[in-house]
Scaffold this active site. Structure first.
Site, PDB file in Angstrom:
ATOM      1  CD  GLU A  34      -3.012  -0.616   0.037  1.00 14.28           C
ATOM      2  OE1 GLU A  34      -3.194  -0.273  -1.155  1.00 14.28           O
ATOM      3  OE2 GLU A  34      -3.382  -1.696   0.487  1.00 14.28           O
ATOM      4  CG  HIS A  35      -0.188   4.873   0.435  1.00 18.88           C
ATOM      5  ND1 HIS A  35      -0.527   6.140   0.038  1.00 18.88           N
ATOM      6  CD2 HIS A  35      -1.305   4.338   0.998  1.00 18.88           C
ATOM      7  CE1 HIS A  35      -1.791   6.374   0.363  1.00 18.88           C
ATOM      8  NE2 HIS A  35      -2.285   5.287   0.938  1.00 18.88           N
ATOM      9  CB  THR A  36       4.727   0.334  -2.324  1.00 13.98           C
ATOM     10  OG1 THR A  36       3.665  -0.520  -2.770  1.00 13.98           O
ATOM     11  CG2 THR A  36       4.968   0.075  -0.848  1.00 13.98           C
ATOM     12  CG  LEU A 128     -13.174  -3.060  -2.854  1.00 11.46           C
ATOM     13  CD1 LEU A 128     -14.467  -3.875  -2.832  1.00 11.46           C
ATOM     14  CD2 LEU A 128     -12.007  -3.905  -2.342  1.00 11.46           C
ATOM     15  CB  SER A 129      -9.510   0.020  -7.816  1.00 16.52           C
ATOM     16  OG  SER A 129      -8.878   0.908  -8.702  1.00 16.52           O
ATOM     17  CB  SER A 130     -15.368   1.855  -8.175  1.00 15.18           C
ATOM     18  OG  SER A 130     -15.094   3.093  -7.518  1.00 15.18           O
ATOM     19  CD  GLU A 163      -7.963   7.315 -10.344  1.00 15.02           C
ATOM     20  OE1 GLU A 163      -8.359   7.282  -9.185  1.00 15.02           O
ATOM     21  OE2 GLU A 163      -8.375   6.539 -11.217  1.00 15.02           O
ATOM     22  CG  ASP A 175      -5.811   1.154  -7.897  1.00 16.60           C
ATOM     23  OD1 ASP A 175      -5.222   0.340  -7.157  1.00 16.60           O
ATOM     24  OD2 ASP A 175      -6.297   2.222  -7.491  1.00 16.60           O
ATOM     25  CE1 TYR A 227      -3.642   6.908  -2.516  1.00 20.91           C
ATOM     26  CE2 TYR A 227      -2.508   8.633  -3.740  1.00 20.91           C
ATOM     27  CZ  TYR A 227      -2.783   7.295  -3.523  1.00 20.91           C
ATOM     28  OH  TYR A 227      -2.187   6.350  -4.322  1.00 20.91           O
TER      29      TYR A 227
END
Length: 385
Positions: A34-36, A128-130, A163, A175, A227
């Site tokens: 995560e966040h890597t 969950l990356s919608s 994005e 993602d 974020y």
């Protein structure tokens, strides 16, 4: 195939004709890492069996019109007018993809417009990356329909660019890579610096394990400040240490980092460095000992995100602790943080118990009732009709 059927029907209802095709792409669960991704590090997500479908029909002009099951009105724009400043709201995701295709080399001056209708079963705001599911389904559809010939790693870059520049969320490429490259019963081990990706069997079902997702219903948004602040802190840490990115830092460098950085920045850096190592350890352990042995890395990841990166919330901590107390092999929050979902790797027979106890714990604390379901590692983006 319900999303695809619904997209085909919705297209006909909105636009009064049958679409010429339908494509879909999944959301993702990040097993660990995560966040890597925006620190050029390692991630290990998998595509899930909740998908976004887009039905497409041709037009005889150069207008893109997009409608969806989750928006009251369609949005349209001329291809010549596509730009980040001209796009906002939910349509920034699909229309941003069209703009990003041009930015990455597609010749959009000689393509015709399209009508798009989008349906999704990926929970919104659940980590969950919608958003990537929308971007990747639309990117695959437009690439094929317009004959652009982009490969999937490039389409992942398209989604990320949309994005970052159009939506305004400073996310990495994890993602979109998971959504485009995922395969059934497998995870995508991705080096976010080289973009080398390896599909690795997970073997959950064969070992009698389920991956339980606990959607806390605390919605998060990547474009919001938390974020972006974490990313800025990581970049500041790298500059202070004289390196290009935190990928260049190793565990034995942390002592030097602690001496050079303020406490908060150091803790942000420590999370990224240790999380990268946890990804590598998880992949190695999975290969050598199977999925039943990876639990300690999931547990340690959550502690790091809670204490060092400070992106958890009480609901996520409660979900993780309750799952662990009721037999989960390992559990952690997943996604960008500040809400969203936790995951727990659970022996199949214990899934009902974990579900019951998490629901009870949330009710006792007065939290909103979470949505709890199992996520099956599934195939990535594809044409369905």
């Amino acid at each position: 195939m319900s999303e695809v059927d619904d997209a085909m029907r919705g297209f006909a209802d909105w636009f009064g004709r049958r679409p010429i095709g339908a494509w879909s792409a999944p959301g993702r669960v990040n097993l660990i890492g995560e966040h890597t991704d925006y620190n050029d590090g390692f991630v290990f997500p998998f595509a899930i069996d909740h998908r976004t479908a887009v039905a497409l029909g041709d037009r005889d002009d150069r207008v893109i019109r997009v409608a969806s099951s989750f928006a009251p009105e369609p949005v349209e724009i001329h291809l010549d007018e596509l730009s980040p400043d001209a796009l906002d709201g939910w349509s920034a995701y699909p229309l941003g993809v069209a703009w990003a295709l041009g930015e990455l080399g597609a010749d959009l001056e000689h393509v015709r417009g399209v009508d798009l209708y989008i349906v999704s079963t990926v929970p919104i705001g659940a980590g969950l990356s919608s958003s990537a599911a929308i971007e990747c389904s639309v990117a695959l559809a437009l690439d094929e329909h317009w004959g652009l010939g982009f490969d999937r790693p490039t389409l992942a870059k398209v989604g990320q660019l949309a994005e970052n520049r159009v939506v305004g969320a400073p996310t990495g490429i994890m993602d979109q890579s998971a959504s485009l490259l995922g395969e059934a019963d497998a995870g995508v081990f991705l080096d976010c610096r080289s973009l080398d990706a390896e599909v690795i069997p997970l073997g959950f079902a064969a070992d009698g394990l389920s991956l339980v997702v606990i959607d806390t219903k605390v919605e998060h948004a990547h474009a919001s400040g938390g974020y972006a602040a974490r990313r800025a802190s990581c970049e500041a840490g790298a500059r202070a240490l004289g390196i290009d990115s935190l990928r260049d830092l190793h565990l034995d460098d942390l002592e030097r980092a602690a001496a050079l950085l303020d406490d908060e920045t150091f803790r942000r850096v420590r999370h990224v460095v240790t999380e990268d190592q946890r990804v590598l350890d998880t992949v190695r352990t999975l290969r050598e000992h199977g999925p039943g042995a990876i639990g300690p890395f999931l547990d340690a990841s959550h502690v790091s995100m809670r204490d060092d990166f400070e992106i958890s919330v009480p609901e996520l901590d409660l979900a993780v602790a309750t799952a662990q107390a009721n037999g989960a092999i390992g559990a952690r929050m997943t996604g960008g943080g500040f809400g969203g979902s936790a995951i727990a790797l659970v022996i199949d027979a214990l899934v009902p118990i974990v579900t019951r106890e998490v629901l009870a714990a949330f009710a006792e604390r007065g939290h909103r009732e979470p949505a709890i379901f199992t996520a099956r590692p599934s195939q990535g983006a594809r044409r369905d009709a």
